[in-house]
Design a protein around this motif. Structure first.
Motif, mmCIF file in Angstrom:
data_model
loop_
_atom_site.group_PDB
_atom_site.id
_atom_site.type_symbol
_atom_site.label_atom_id
_atom_site.label_comp_id
_atom_site.label_asym_id
_atom_site.label_seq_id
_atom_site.Cartn_x
_atom_site.Cartn_y
_atom_site.Cartn_z
ATOM 1 N N PRO A 207 8.017 1.366 -12.097
ATOM 2 C CA PRO A 207 7.341 2.381 -12.914
ATOM 3 C C PRO A 207 6.212 3.117 -12.181
ATOM 4 O O PRO A 207 5.512 2.536 -11.357
ATOM 5 N N HIS A 208 6.067 4.383 -12.551
ATOM 6 C CA HIS A 208 4.998 5.235 -12.011
ATOM 7 C C HIS A 208 3.812 5.132 -12.986
ATOM 8 O O HIS A 208 3.998 5.299 -14.188
ATOM 9 N N SER A 209 2.612 4.847 -12.484
ATOM 10 C CA SER A 209 1.511 4.635 -13.434
ATOM 11 C C SER A 209 0.123 4.863 -12.844
ATOM 12 O O SER A 209 -0.703 3.964 -12.857
ATOM 13 N N VAL B 163 5.573 5.418 1.146
ATOM 14 C CA VAL B 163 5.068 6.761 1.422
ATOM 15 C C VAL B 163 5.601 7.715 0.359
ATOM 16 O O VAL B 163 6.802 7.780 0.120
ATOM 17 N N ASP B 164 4.660 8.421 -0.280
ATOM 18 C CA ASP B 164 4.996 9.359 -1.353
ATOM 19 C C ASP B 164 4.527 10.732 -0.923
ATOM 20 O O ASP B 164 3.329 10.939 -0.705
ATOM 21 N N VAL B 165 5.453 11.693 -0.806
ATOM 22 C CA VAL B 165 5.020 13.017 -0.333
ATOM 23 C C VAL B 165 5.106 14.076 -1.431
ATOM 24 O O VAL B 165 4.948 15.269 -1.151
ATOM 25 N N ASN B 166 5.363 13.676 -2.656
ATOM 26 C CA ASN B 166 5.352 14.611 -3.792
ATOM 27 C C ASN B 166 6.155 15.889 -3.508
ATOM 28 O O ASN B 166 5.664 16.997 -3.702
ATOM 29 N N CYS B 167 7.358 15.695 -3.004
ATOM 30 C CA CYS B 167 8.324 16.814 -2.860
ATOM 31 C C CYS B 167 7.909 17.847 -1.818
ATOM 32 O O CYS B 167 8.295 19.016 -1.927
ATOM 33 N N VAL C 30 0.856 -1.186 0.000
ATOM 34 C CA VAL C 30 0.000 0.000 0.000
ATOM 35 C C VAL C 30 0.892 1.236 0.000
ATOM 36 O O VAL C 30 1.822 1.336 0.811
ATOM 37 N N LYS C 31 0.606 2.150 -0.922
ATOM 38 C CA LYS C 31 1.362 3.412 -0.931
ATOM 39 C C LYS C 31 0.452 4.548 -0.516
ATOM 40 O O LYS C 31 -0.642 4.710 -1.040
ATOM 41 N N LEU C 32 0.946 5.334 0.430
ATOM 42 C CA LEU C 32 0.205 6.496 0.917
ATOM 43 C C LEU C 32 0.764 7.762 0.296
ATOM 44 O O LEU C 32 1.952 7.820 -0.030
ATOM 45 N N HIS C 33 -0.094 8.778 0.189
ATOM 46 C CA HIS C 33 0.376 10.108 -0.191
ATOM 47 C C HIS C 33 0.195 11.075 0.986
ATOM 48 O O HIS C 33 0.111 12.286 0.796
ATOM 49 N N GLU C 34 0.118 10.510 2.177
ATOM 50 C CA GLU C 34 -0.009 11.345 3.373
ATOM 51 C C GLU C 34 1.353 11.967 3.696
ATOM 52 O O GLU C 34 2.393 11.379 3.396
ATOM 53 N N GLY D 299 11.550 9.706 -9.761
ATOM 54 C CA GLY D 299 11.633 9.564 -11.215
ATOM 55 C C GLY D 299 10.389 9.945 -11.989
ATOM 56 O O GLY D 299 10.472 10.184 -13.182
ATOM 57 N N GLU D 300 9.235 10.045 -11.320
ATOM 58 C CA GLU D 300 8.020 10.336 -12.096
ATOM 59 C C GLU D 300 8.074 11.724 -12.723
ATOM 60 O O GLU D 300 7.356 11.992 -13.681
ATOM 61 N N ASN D 301 8.893 12.606 -12.162
ATOM 62 C CA ASN D 301 8.989 13.954 -12.730
ATOM 63 C C ASN D 301 10.246 14.162 -13.550
ATOM 64 O O ASN D 301 10.615 15.300 -13.843
ATOM 65 N N LEU E 64 10.473 5.609 0.466
ATOM 66 C CA LEU E 64 9.984 6.985 0.612
ATOM 67 C C LEU E 64 10.188 7.656 -0.746
ATOM 68 O O LEU E 64 11.298 7.664 -1.271
ATOM 69 N N GLU E 65 9.087 8.207 -1.274
ATOM 70 C CA GLU E 65 9.100 8.721 -2.654
ATOM 71 C C GLU E 65 9.109 10.251 -2.670
ATOM 72 O O GLU E 65 8.309 10.888 -1.993
ATOM 73 N N GLU E 66 9.978 10.803 -3.472
ATOM 74 C CA GLU E 66 10.091 12.246 -3.688
ATOM 75 C C GLU E 66 9.912 13.053 -2.394
ATOM 76 O O GLU E 66 8.975 13.835 -2.266
HETATM 77 MG MG MG Z 1 4.637 9.777 -6.797
#
Ligand code: MG
Length: 362
Positions: free
Chosen positions: A291-293, A189-193, A165-169, A240-242, A215-217
């Motif tokens: 991959p990001h999708s 966990v992905d925090v989008n920078c 499970v990936k969270l964007h929290e 890498g998604e950006n 931990l993503e971005e």
């Molecule tokens: Mg992401």
């Protein structure tokens, strides 16, 4: 075989996610923006691609219609890599990263779909050795910003059979609430920078302690690879998604410190650039392509084709939301956390024309 027609379609398919629709996006996110690319050859074959379009569909469609697609008409369908490289050269004045390369990604995916169809094989068979017909999917939850809601959907995904499970929290209470209900599933966990360097250091330490897979971005800007490297060692990092084109990935790899590379097929430059990124890390055990999708159109199918040829075990990112309609009549969906890769020619499926008509934005 020549390309004789090229057009784009802008779609918006509403979705629900059980939350308030507020997260990392510029405004409320409640529809899937898609820009589809349709290429047709003189022999009547039709190929489909998808250009990244969330919150930028109008700009991407304009770039395709006014600048990119006119260059594609008349091209001999040979090697998509050659055509994509020629397009990149002809368009380099308009920005190598961002809208231009999103548009090119859509064309590149459609070219590979055409090539697969012309040879009667799935794109995966053109990319390399197909290693798998199915793979684990992870539930990629939107940012709920509300601990109870995020934990409810984490619990639901785990009950449905997802083992990842990936969270964007972005704050500790929400992440902790979800971590508490994982029941053995892995957490990302992905925090989008969104964190400062100090925040990222402290959170990365904690996420490492609780066994987070990645931990993503964590920090802005995503191309500050040195900043990422300084964070490494606390928890595995992904990014890498950006990034667009294999050139940016090369810089990331040279700096080091990132465990999971996340090319996004609708943003990076399609299959052609993704294949270059895969080749760059061939044989390396310290780097995995992930991959990001978060897509439901040709980008979704393209990602499955890529996952089928990756040598290590990979995960498919499944955006855990409920679209009002699906672009394909039989889009593979994760079942008990596993998704199958279509084995038909090209991407494996063609869009449903009725759905295009119903959700088209003109
Ligand atoms: Mg992401």
């Amino acid at each position: 075989m020549k390309i004789v027609a090229a057009e784009s379609f802008r779609l918006a398919i509403p979705f629900s996610d059980g939350g308030r629709g507020e997260g990392m996006t510029p405004s409320v996110w409640n529809r899937l923006d898609m820009v589809l690319v349709r290429l047709e050859t003189d022999s009547g074959l039709v190929g489909w691609g998808e250009a990244f379009a969330y919150f930028c569909a109008g700009a991407v469609k304009a770039m395709l219609d006014e600048t990119v697609l006119p260059l594609v008409i008349g091209c001999e369908l040979s090697d998509p890599v050659v055509i994509s490289d020629q397009l990149q050269r002809r368009l380099n004045l308009f920005g190598r990263y961002g809208i231009t390369i999103f548009a090119l990604s859509g064309v590149d995916i459609a070219l590979w779909d055409l090539l697969g169809k012309s040879e009667g094989v799935p794109v995966s068979a053109l990319l390399g050795q197909r290693c798998r017909d199915s793979l684990p999917a992870y539930a990629s939850l939107v940012r709920y910003g509300h601990a109870e809601t995020a934990a409810r959907f984490t619990r639901q995904a785990v009950a449905e059979g997802y083992r990842y499970v990936k969270l964007h929290e972005v704050t500790r209470p929400e992440i902790a609430a979800c971590h508490a209900v994982l029941d053995g599933a892995a957490l990302m966990v992905d925090v989008n920078c969104s964190w400062s360097a100090d925040e990222a250091r402290s959170m990365a330490n904690w996420l490492g302690e609780i066994g987070t897979l990645w931990l993503e971005e964590p920090t802005f800007p995503p191309e500050d690879f040195e900043q990422l490297r300084e964070l490494s060692g606390r928890v595995a990092l992904s990014c890498g998604e950006n990034l667009c084109t294999a050139w940016q990935f090369r810089s990331l790899i040279e700096v080091g410190g990132v465990r999971y590379l996340q090319p996004s097929v609708t943003k990076v430059g399609g299959f052609s650039e993704t294949a270059r990124v895969i080749a760059m890390v061939a044989g390396r055990e310290d780097i995995t392509i992930m991959p990001h999708s978060p897509y439901f159109g040709p980008g979704y199918l393209a990602t499955l084709q890529i996952c089928a040829v990756l040598p290590q075990e990979h995960l498919f990112e499944f955006l855990y939301v409920w679209p009002e309609a699906q672009l394909y009549r039989s889009l593979p969906q994760p079942e008990k956390g596993v998704i199958r890769v279509p084995d038909g020619p090209g991407l494996g499926l063609d869009p449903d024309p009725e759905i295009i008509q119903r959700y088209q934005v003109r």
